[in-house]
Design an enzyme around this catalytic site. Structure first.
Site, PDB file in Angstrom:
ATOM      1  N   HIS A  91       0.843  -1.198   0.000  1.00  0.00           N
ATOM      2  CA  HIS A  91       0.000   0.000   0.000  1.00  0.00           C
ATOM      3  C   HIS A  91       0.880   1.251   0.000  1.00  0.00           C
ATOM      4  CE1 HIS A  91      -3.270   2.767   1.303  1.00  0.00           C
ATOM      5  NE2 HIS A  91      -2.301   3.315   2.017  1.00  0.00           N
ATOM      6  N   GLU A  92       1.910   1.244   0.851  1.00  0.00           N
ATOM      7  CA  GLU A  92       2.812   2.405   0.911  1.00  0.00           C
ATOM      8  C   GLU A  92       3.587   2.553  -0.404  1.00  0.00           C
ATOM      9  OE1 GLU A  92       2.144   4.374   3.089  1.00  0.00           O
ATOM     10  OE2 GLU A  92       1.087   3.045   4.463  1.00  0.00           O
ATOM     11  N   HIS A  95       1.613   4.432  -2.832  1.00  0.00           N
ATOM     12  CA  HIS A  95       1.706   5.901  -2.719  1.00  0.00           C
ATOM     13  C   HIS A  95       2.924   6.433  -3.483  1.00  0.00           C
ATOM     14  CE1 HIS A  95      -1.639   6.667  -0.108  1.00  0.00           C
ATOM     15  NE2 HIS A  95      -1.170   5.940   0.898  1.00  0.00           N
ATOM     16  N   HIS A  99       2.920   9.022  -6.628  1.00  0.00           N
ATOM     17  CA  HIS A  99       3.754  10.225  -6.659  1.00  0.00           C
ATOM     18  C   HIS A  99       4.568  10.281  -7.954  1.00  0.00           C
ATOM     19  CE1 HIS A  99       7.036  12.842  -4.605  1.00  0.00           C
ATOM     20  NE2 HIS A  99       6.125  13.590  -5.182  1.00  0.00           N
TER      21      HIS A  99
HETATM   22 ZN   LIG Z   1      -2.008   5.269   2.604  1.00  0.00          ZN
END
Ligand SMILES: [Zn+2]
Length: 217
Positions: A91-92, A95, A99
């Site tokens: 999940h991270e 991100h 980006h």
């Molecule tokens: Zn998150």
């Protein structure tokens, strides 16, 4: 009163759901790779080779920092190889991919951060001032300031859901067993619910403030 009870119940229910779901899937080992190893593979696959993975203290403190382009993973999720660890790490990584690809909602969210930090720190004092001095213009201004936080919560939702969607797509493609992949999905769905709860609570608070202001008028 009803609103306060509703807000607290929604928040508490969402928090306890993520905690129990996370704990359950933390006890199930994935395919042997740690959260950090799977996140590294995902980052490399999506052209984020420059994104580093660093440890961070605490539990479920995992996040991606767009300033220094690093994933910060809690020890349990970085070194551990449970289904929950892999889900959170991916999940991270999602991100970081957002980006790198200039995902619009993430850009909006990042742009809102300084404004929201400011409005969050002053809205309540403006509201108190407005009530104290009995100036409806000031209480209305406080509500407008509070609305920035609501907007922030609403913009956060699609960013979080999209990061989980990317994580699940990667996990499914990476060959995790269907039972474990379903577990990863469950962990991320529970995490998303905490953001839904936060957004819902802030909307309820805003409606309450607007209602109160109207009845004062
Ligand atoms: Zn998150």
């Amino acid at each position: 009163m009803l609103l306060v009870v509703a807000s607290i119940s929604i928040g508490t229910a969402a928090q306890s759901y993520i905690k129990t779901t996370y704990r359950r899937w933390s006890a199930v080992e994935s395919d042997g790779a740690s959260g950090s190893q799977v996140a590294r593979r995902m980052l490399d696959e999506f052209g984020c080779g420059q994104v580093g993975i660093k440890p961070v203290a605490g539990s479920l403190t995992d996040h991606y920092d767009p300033q220094d382009k690093n994933l910060y993973l809690s020890e349990e999720n970085r070194a551990g190889g449970s289904v929950a660890s892999v889900a959170v790490a991916c999940h991270e990584a999602g991100h970081a991919v957002q980006h790198a690809q200039g995902f619009a909602m993430m850009r909006i969210r990042t742009a809102l951060v300084p404004a929201v930090n400011f409005t969050q720190s002053i809205w309540f004092y403006v509201l108190l001032g407005g009530m104290w001095l009995n100036l409806s213009g000031l209480t209305t201004a406080a509500i407008v300031l509070f609305a920035f936080s609501v907007l922030f919560h609403l913009v956060t939702l699609p960013v979080e859901i999209d990061a989980s969607r990317r994580a699940i797509a990667y996990i499914d493609a990476s060959g995790m067993s269907p039972a474990n992949a379903a577990g990863a999905r469950e962990v991320l769905r529970a995490a998303a619910l905490t953001y839904v709860a936060a957004a819902l609570t802030s909307v309820l608070q805003l409606l309450y403030l607007i209602g109160r202001n109207r009845s004062r008028d």
